[in-house]
Design an enzyme around this catalytic site. Structure first.
Site, PDB file in Angstrom:
ATOM      1  N   LYS B  78       0.867  -1.185   0.000  1.00  0.00           N
ATOM      2  CA  LYS B  78       0.000   0.000   0.000  1.00  0.00           C
ATOM      3  C   LYS B  78       0.901   1.232   0.000  1.00  0.00           C
ATOM      4  CE  LYS B  78      -3.927   1.959   2.616  1.00  0.00           C
ATOM      5  NZ  LYS B  78      -4.790   1.799   3.812  1.00  0.00           N
ATOM      6  N   SER B 153      -9.720   1.726   2.752  1.00  0.00           N
ATOM      7  CA  SER B 153      -8.841   2.513   1.932  1.00  0.00           C
ATOM      8  C   SER B 153      -7.791   1.695   1.165  1.00  0.00           C
ATOM      9  CB  SER B 153      -8.106   3.530   2.809  1.00  0.00           C
ATOM     10  OG  SER B 153      -7.298   2.874   3.751  1.00  0.00           O
ATOM     11  N   SER B 177     -10.004  -0.711   6.969  1.00  0.00           N
ATOM     12  CA  SER B 177      -9.391  -0.515   5.649  1.00  0.00           C
ATOM     13  C   SER B 177      -8.641  -1.711   5.085  1.00  0.00           C
ATOM     14  CB  SER B 177      -8.446   0.692   5.681  1.00  0.00           C
ATOM     15  OG  SER B 177      -9.191   1.883   5.661  1.00  0.00           O
TER      16      SER B 177
END
Lengths: 498, 495
Positions: B78, B153, B177
């Site tokens: 990420k 997210s 997330s």
């Protein structure tokens, strides 16, 4: 720049009573910063003592420096504070270019040390300054505003930021409001700052140099009409960079506020800046338009919970504190209050004590530092400790006096030589040929000449007026350019004229 | 096909010398080249550095070194994890081009374990969102249906793993997330115990909630990745100084006989998609059939978790994001010599932050303001304590708690973009574990009848009992894959 109207100090004090408050920041002398491993050396090239943490790079996290926490606990204990069992860091949020994270890690409603006191003495009276809190935080970077008239950010052409200082451990010591100081408010404020500096220096946790900013005082002053119960609005004066300035800042604020209040005006709660040049304060930003710091507990750090064992260990390791030390040396050295104060004010306590440790007697050690060496320091415009002479050298010169190799007058020449960089005391003695003449042969010849030159005086002594011998001793000393052993000369003179 | 293989299998094949790390890496780079223009899982693909890392693993292997089980296996990070050799932007304009001079602890540990970094994945800007639509660099698409969101997210990470661009990915879970994107893409996603995985080098959203965790296509892969990056880190004061729970062993154990399972009463009813609830109920029945004892448990404070979260997380964010001020790194707007530092800061932040980030900064700034602190931030912290107490009480009665991971399946891109409240509801079931800091995992439990999209089962365990959710998750996975005749992801359409 407008000049404030002021009221004469005595008049101001006749009408108003001052209330003081002092907030002192002290940079701890730890090897590394508060929340990262960066070095803390003063005066390094800008932005060379920085890392992702103290530059607030994304993703970096603080880790608390245990040595700094030990340092603040020492200060708290020395100030008779309670060391809390559990407390947290908090974030103080505001934007400023020299603060990398745009928040300062500080402490808010949970300081590590609370409720202490420090006694200070002014004109023979003891004032107890109550300490509200001592808390741990980090320093900001330093901005240099280039261009513009004031050196402040307003009007500058551009600004440079040095982050070397960002993250240096900072201890803030906040007093409770100090009442009852009356006309001595400026002196009490200075005495507090002085005593605090001595205390922290004795603890060895900071070099407490106000001129380098490792100790900084903010001075709060308010006035209330004589007899009133309610305190007036206070101002907070910053940029007070010497002990003398603490005193001057308080005095100047009293004179300024008194003039305003006397004319029916009101005091704005604001930050003011002290100017060394004028000895007065000027308005900074107003507290009414001040920031909302949005304090909240720092989620990147775990709470501080100093164990009782650790606190007691630290307490047991505290050195002798200045007040206790002063009363000890006063007794040991047989000083009057006034003499002690002179020694302390001259910054000679350590030097005298170390000179004694190096072998000198107390009286001589004090005499050399307070007279001869103080004079040199004054002439050169430096602190006593900065003179290029060691305590061992002072003790050696005194030893030469005791052994009769030097007299006081010759000793002064040795001091001069050492301070001039001519070498050790023994080297100066040898190089300058400074030696008391106590060899009877050489001395006898000088005396004979002096007797011949002063026949009248010699006759007086022969007729029993022994007191007149002093004049001949003086003449012998002069003739020997100070190198004669005065006591032996006197004995020989009396022998020859008996 | 190498890209369809699990991380465990890839690790074994590489270790056995049947395939090289370079070949495995190249296969995934090829897959990225084919599908990522449609999926848009990646913000940055480091083909060159990935092949170099893979070659280095092969060389070490050839030299006779014994390497870990994931050595040579590719991974996607990420874009919130700092990588010294790749840009790290948190999907924000304000960090466009930022290349950190250091690695996050998670990325550093995975590098040391021989994992090969394919690139950095898309996300909601600063991890604020549940759909990956809040990226400054455009949305990511759900491989199950490219018109839908991949969750958020960490939506780039979920999409990358679900579309076989990477066998493993890292994510961060602040309010769900990792678990929510895993649920809506048919993956396993785990939020470890807070403090079990280091936050150092992770661009902060909400410090007291942010938790790095793994994405994988099966429970054992997730456990291996979890074990590889977890453990105490002196650079993160909030990291727990305790042994990492033995999650790999638990994933292999995969049984629930005698285990007490609590169904959270508060997580059902209005707002829950029927197909989601149907799959969830089947999962609880399955657990019972596997020998678990299933009971209903009430956690009344969970009803207040969402509003409390939306005070605490934005408050911390408003402070964490203050450092983006154009002074030392990142975007700088309006610095033409005529403006003050404050003006440049303001212009930069106005242009550099997206709408959702600004919304949360304003919300947080307000909640921390003098006069409002007690009513908002202070009250939210009290709710947080009550949530922890509800968990404590529940874990007196049961070993794990279960719920749907999300109230609905993946929604269409754009559907909730203008309705923050609807968007926030996606994290309803996942937020309590962030507030309490306990371990929670999402595993696939089937497809919703209405839309044929994946549904996730959330399994929650006490703080530091991370192994327990792997054990239960693996048991469910095994039973369901037997029923389905393979992984749920096998039912996804071909890209």
């Amino acid at each position: 720049m407008s000049t404030d109207t002021v009221m004469a100090y005595d008049e101001a004090l006749a009408k108003f009573e001052p209330v003081l408050g002092l907030e002192t920041h002290i940079e701890l002398g730890t090897a590394s910063k508060m929340f990262c491993g960066c070095a803390t050396t003063f005066g390094a090239q800008p932005n060379t003592q920085v890392c992702p943490v103290c530059l607030a790079f994304p993703g970096s996290l603080p880790v608390a420096n245990r040595a700094a926490i030990e340092g603040i606990i020492k200060i708290g204990l020395a100030l008779n504070c309670t060391i809390v069992e559990w407390c947290r860091f908090a974030r103080k949020n505001y934007f400023y270019p020299d603060m990398p994270k745009n928040y300062q890690i500080s402490q808010y409603d949970e300081p590590i040390c609370i409720n202490g006191h420090l006694d200070v003495e002014v004109e023979g009276r003891t004032y107890r300054i109550e300490i509200e809190r001592v808390h741990m935080e980090e320093d900001t970077g330093k901005s240099l505003h280039v261009g513009g008239a004031t050196g402040r950010i307003q009007g500058a052409d551009y600004s440079l930021v040095d982050y070397n200082r960002a993250g240096i451990p900072l201890v803030e010591i906040v007093t409770k409001p100090v009442e009852g100081t009356d006309v001595l408010a400026p002196e009490v404020a200075k005495a507090y700052a002085t005593e605090l500096r001595e205390l922290v220096r004795a603890l060895g946790v900071s070099d407490v140099r106000m001129e380098e900013g490792s100790m900084r005082c903010d001075v709060n002053v308010s006035l209330m009409p004589r007899g009133a119960k309610e305190w007036g609005t206070r101002t907070e004066t910053k940029n007070v960079n010497s002990l003398r300035s603490v005193e001057r800042a308080v005095r100047s604020e009293i004179e300024r506020q008194a003039a305003i209040l006397d004319e029916g005006g009101r005091i704005h709660q604001e930050t003011r800046h002290f100017s060394e040049a004028t000895g007065t304060t000027t308005s900074g930003r107003s507290k009414e338009e001040a920031q909302d710091y949005r304090y909240f507990p720092e989620p990147d750090l775990v709470p501080m919970a100093p164990s009782r064992e650790w606190v007691e260990e630290i307490r047991a390791s505290l050195p002798e504190l200045p007040a206790a030390r002063r009363s000890r040396v006063q007794g040991e050295w047989g000083l009057s209050d006034l003499e002690l104060r002179d020694v302390v004010n001259a910054g000679a306590l350590d030097l005298i004590e170390e000179t004694i440790a190096a072998g000198a007697d107390a009286g001589s050690a004090r005499k050399w530092w307070m007279n001869e060496l103080s004079r040199h320091a004054t002439v050169q415009g430096v602190e006593l400790a900065e003179l290029p002479i060691t305590v061992e050298q002072v003790a050696r010169i005194q030893a030469l006096v005791v052994s009769g190799d030097l007299n006081d007058k010759l000793a002064r020449q040795v001091f001069e030589g050492v301070l001039a960089g001519e070498g050790t005391p023994d080297e100066v003695v040898a190089a300058r040929g400074l030696k008391v003449v106590s060899d009877d042969g050489a001395l006898s010849a000088i005396i004979d000449q002096v007797i011949a030159d002063n026949a009248d005086t010699a006759d007086k002594i022969r007729s029993g007026k022994v007191a007149a011998a002093g004049a001949l001793v003086g003449a012998v000393m002069k003739a020997s350019r100070g190198q004669a052993d005065a006591a032996r000369a006197r004995e020989l003179i009396l022998e020859k004229l008996s | 096909m190498l890209i369809k293989k699990s991380a465990v299998e890839l690790g074994q094949l590489i270790a056995a010398g049947e395939v090289s790390a370079v070949e495995v890496t190249q296969a995934h780079l090829d897959r990225i080249a084919v599908v990522d223009d449609r999926v848009h899982a990646f913000l940055h693909v480091g083909s060159g550095s990935a092949l170099e890392q893979a070659a280095a693993v092969d060389a070490r292997r050839a030299a006779g070194e014994t390497l870990g089980p994931l050595a040579g296996v590719p991974i996607a990070h990420k874009d919130v994890f700092s990588t010294h050799d790749m840009p790290t932007t948190a999907a924000s304009r304000i960090l466009q081009g930022w290349r950190p001079p250091f690695d996050a602890t998670v990325t550093a540990r995975l590098r040391a374990a021989g994992l090969v970094i394919l690139g950095k994945t898309n996300m909601d800007e600063f991890a604020m969102g549940s759909s990956t639509e809040n990226s400054a660099y455009g949305p990511t698409h759900n491989p199950w249906d490219l018109t839908r969101i991949p969750g958020g997210s960490s939506g780039g990470s979920s999409a990358a793993v679900a579309s076989y661009e990477a066998p493993l990915a890292t994510g961060t879970d602040t309010g769900g997330s990792i678990r929510q994107p895993a649920a809506v893409t048919g993956l396993v996603g785990m939020k470890p115990t807070y403090g079990g995985s280091s936050r150092y080098g992770l661009i902060a959203f909400a410090s007291s909630l942010d938790t790095p965790g793994p994405f994988a296509r099966n429970v054992l892969d997730a456990a291996l990745l979890h074990e590889a990056f977890s453990g105490h880190d002196v650079m993160d004061s909030t990291s727990i100084d305790a042994p990492v729970p033995s999650v790999v062993a638990a994933a292999r154990q995969a049984d629930v006989a005698g285990l007490r399972v609590g169904v959270v009463r508060e997580f059902s009813g209005d707002g829950y998609q029927p197909g989601v609830l149907a799959r969830f109920h089947e999962a609880t029945e399955l657990l019972e059939s596997l020998g678990a004892k299933v009971v209903e448990v009430s956690c009344p404070a969970f009803d207040y978790a969402l509003p409390a979260y939306y005070l605490i997380a934005p408050s911390e964010a408003s402070s964490n994001l203050a450092r983006f001020d154009a002074m030392r790194y990142g975007l700088r707007v309006g610095d033409d010599g005529s403006r003050s530092a404050e003006e440049v800061m303001a212009l930069t932040r106005a242009e550099g932050f997206g709408a959702e980030v600004k919304r949360r900064i304003i919300l947080g700034t307000y909640a921390l303001s003098s006069g409002y602190y007690d009513a908002y931030y202070g009250k939210a912290q009290q709710v947080r304590t009550l949530i922890s107490r509800d968990f404590d009480a529940a874990f007196e009665q049961v070993d794990v708690l279960v719920s749907p991971t999300t109230p609905t399946t993946a929604f269409p891109i754009g559907e909730r973009a203008d309705n923050p409240m609807a968007m926030y509801l996606a994290d309803l079931c996942t937020i309590p574990s962030n507030m309490a800091g306990n371990a929670a995992i999402s595993v696939p439990c089937g497809l919703a009848d209405e839309d044929g999209l994946p549904v996730g089962l959330q399994i929650m365990a006490p703080v530091l009992a991370d192994d327990r959710v792997y054990r239960v998750g693996a048991a469910v996975e095994k039973a369901l894959e037997d029923r389905w005749g393979g992984p749920l992801l096998g039912k996804a359409p071909q890209l």
